[in-house]
Design an enzyme around this catalytic site. Sequence first.
Site, mmCIF file in Angstrom:
data_model
loop_
_atom_site.group_PDB
_atom_site.id
_atom_site.type_symbol
_atom_site.label_atom_id
_atom_site.label_comp_id
_atom_site.label_asym_id
_atom_site.label_seq_id
_atom_site.Cartn_x
_atom_site.Cartn_y
_atom_site.Cartn_z
ATOM 1 N N HIS A 144 -9.596 1.387 4.871
ATOM 2 C CA HIS A 144 -8.319 1.591 5.567
ATOM 3 C C HIS A 144 -8.517 2.580 6.717
ATOM 4 O O HIS A 144 -9.308 3.517 6.595
ATOM 5 C CB HIS A 144 -7.278 2.122 4.573
ATOM 6 C CG HIS A 144 -5.897 2.131 5.157
ATOM 7 N ND1 HIS A 144 -5.469 3.133 5.988
ATOM 8 C CD2 HIS A 144 -4.877 1.240 5.062
ATOM 9 C CE1 HIS A 144 -4.224 2.863 6.372
ATOM 10 N NE2 HIS A 144 -3.846 1.721 5.818
ATOM 11 N N GLU A 192 -6.864 5.005 7.704
ATOM 12 C CA GLU A 192 -6.653 6.423 7.358
ATOM 13 C C GLU A 192 -7.886 6.990 6.661
ATOM 14 O O GLU A 192 -8.228 8.155 6.856
ATOM 15 C CB GLU A 192 -5.391 6.557 6.486
ATOM 16 C CG GLU A 192 -4.133 6.381 7.324
ATOM 17 C CD GLU A 192 -2.933 5.826 6.579
ATOM 18 O OE1 GLU A 192 -2.925 5.818 5.334
ATOM 19 O OE2 GLU A 192 -1.987 5.378 7.272
ATOM 20 N N GLU A 243 -5.473 -4.455 10.774
ATOM 21 C CA GLU A 243 -4.443 -3.429 10.966
ATOM 22 C C GLU A 243 -4.753 -2.636 12.232
ATOM 23 O O GLU A 243 -5.551 -1.691 12.190
ATOM 24 C CB GLU A 243 -4.432 -2.470 9.780
ATOM 25 C CG GLU A 243 -4.098 -3.120 8.471
ATOM 26 C CD GLU A 243 -3.544 -2.109 7.480
ATOM 27 O OE1 GLU A 243 -2.393 -2.275 7.065
ATOM 28 O OE2 GLU A 243 -4.252 -1.137 7.155
ATOM 29 N N GLY A 256 4.863 1.521 4.615
ATOM 30 C CA GLY A 256 6.192 2.115 4.451
ATOM 31 C C GLY A 256 7.221 1.201 3.810
ATOM 32 O O GLY A 256 7.937 1.602 2.879
ATOM 33 N N GLY A 298 2.303 2.761 10.749
ATOM 34 C CA GLY A 298 3.263 3.839 10.551
ATOM 35 C C GLY A 298 3.940 4.297 11.840
ATOM 36 O O GLY A 298 4.583 5.344 11.877
ATOM 37 N N SER A 356 3.265 -1.593 10.418
ATOM 38 C CA SER A 356 4.703 -1.662 10.669
ATOM 39 C C SER A 356 5.315 -3.028 10.349
ATOM 40 O O SER A 356 6.232 -3.486 11.031
ATOM 41 C CB SER A 356 5.033 -1.257 12.111
ATOM 42 O OG SER A 356 4.637 0.086 12.338
ATOM 43 N N ASN A 381 0.871 -1.176 0.000
ATOM 44 C CA ASN A 381 0.000 0.000 0.000
ATOM 45 C C ASN A 381 0.908 1.226 0.000
ATOM 46 O O ASN A 381 1.485 1.575 1.018
ATOM 47 C CB ASN A 381 -0.883 -0.036 1.261
ATOM 48 C CG ASN A 381 -1.683 1.246 1.442
ATOM 49 O OD1 ASN A 381 -1.787 2.052 0.516
ATOM 50 N ND2 ASN A 381 -2.235 1.440 2.629
ATOM 51 N N TRP A 382 1.027 1.839 -1.181
ATOM 52 C CA TRP A 382 1.980 2.948 -1.311
ATOM 53 C C TRP A 382 1.450 4.243 -0.714
ATOM 54 O O TRP A 382 2.185 5.222 -0.614
ATOM 55 C CB TRP A 382 2.309 3.181 -2.777
ATOM 56 C CG TRP A 382 3.081 2.067 -3.430
ATOM 57 C CD1 TRP A 382 3.367 0.825 -2.912
ATOM 58 C CD2 TRP A 382 3.678 2.103 -4.731
ATOM 59 N NE1 TRP A 382 4.091 0.091 -3.812
ATOM 60 C CE2 TRP A 382 4.304 0.855 -4.938
ATOM 61 C CE3 TRP A 382 3.741 3.067 -5.743
ATOM 62 C CZ2 TRP A 382 4.992 0.547 -6.117
ATOM 63 C CZ3 TRP A 382 4.411 2.761 -6.909
ATOM 64 C CH2 TRP A 382 5.036 1.518 -7.091
ATOM 65 N N LYS A 383 0.178 4.283 -0.390
ATOM 66 C CA LYS A 383 -0.449 5.509 0.131
ATOM 67 C C LYS A 383 -0.172 6.679 -0.832
ATOM 68 O O LYS A 383 -0.100 6.473 -2.041
ATOM 69 C CB LYS A 383 0.029 5.788 1.556
ATOM 70 C CG LYS A 383 -0.148 4.547 2.450
ATOM 71 C CD LYS A 383 0.027 4.814 3.900
ATOM 72 C CE LYS A 383 -0.176 3.506 4.673
ATOM 73 N NZ LYS A 383 -0.104 3.671 6.110
HETATM 74 P P1 PGA Z 1 2.764 0.690 7.605
HETATM 75 O O1 PGA Z 1 1.309 0.871 6.952
HETATM 76 O O2 PGA Z 1 3.304 -0.630 7.105
HETATM 77 O O3 PGA Z 1 3.558 1.855 7.120
HETATM 78 O O4 PGA Z 1 2.567 0.686 9.095
HETATM 79 C C1 PGA Z 1 0.441 -0.224 6.786
HETATM 80 C C2 PGA Z 1 -0.867 0.245 6.210
HETATM 81 O O5 PGA Z 1 -1.353 1.292 6.622
HETATM 82 O O6 PGA Z 1 -1.455 -0.410 5.337
#
Ligand code: PGA
Length: 261
Positions: free
Chosen positions: A100, A102, A172, A240, A178, A218, A13-15
């Site tokens: 997600h 976010e 998650e 990330g 993150g 993470s 997931n590159w966001k």
């Molecule tokens: P992260 O993000 O690996 O940077 O913690 C995971 C995600 O939000 O899908």
Amino acid sequence: MNRAARRLIITGNWKMHTDLVEGATLVAEVIERTESLALSADLVLCPPYTHLTVAATQLSGRSISLGAQNMHDAPEGAYTGEVSARMLLTSGCRYVILGHSERRSYFGETNESVNGKVKSSISAGLTPILCVGETLEEREAGQTEQVVGEQVREGLSGTDPKTAHGLVLAYEPVWAIGTGRMATPDQADQVHGHLRQVIAEMFGDDFADGIRIQYGGSVKPENAGALMARPHIDGALVGGASLDASSFEAIVRAGLGINGG
Ligand code: PGA
């Protein structure tokens, strides 16, 4: 069915990272490093919308799949700035990440709005990756199972899993995304087991046995192996660490139990 019978699925997931040129470079590097591994695990890249058609061309005829990070639930209409399931499908996507944390926390998505997206994605022919997870406060209040159970029940309400093109769940924990702070493999596996139970109550044991549940938050090369060795953890949703082709490769290798590179 045990963990070994479910094929691993690892998603990047590159966001909102990389410009178009950086994105194309990263796709090329990921192909070079992981394409042979994609014979043993399902690998999915979810770059920003603007990169999808270029990435689709790069991935065409290869075993790595393309996904998007979100979509609107309407098939089309006056929704400035939004993207529909069919637009994603015809841009080369097979998967779409939905719900997600976010999206839930910054963009006001609710179980109900996520449910609308899940239904539209399925009817368009996409495979949803439905994300669930509790906040730190909810975990500390002992509400984890209740919260994630509700997210799954409401998120999948009114859907027929048999038509869901291999529906994927992603657990998650919000406090692990993150932050560098991840759930221990035991903590994660316990929640995954609970989610499988919720799915069994909704759709029966056979479907629950086959559904794949990714862990996200993470995930790194150093912790990926221990996580994906747990009985209910069928892959990873990587933020990330998916922005670096060598760490994405190392995560895939760790999940498959293959050393080196
Ligand atoms: P992260 O993000 O690996 O940077 O913690 C995971 C995600 O939000 O899908």
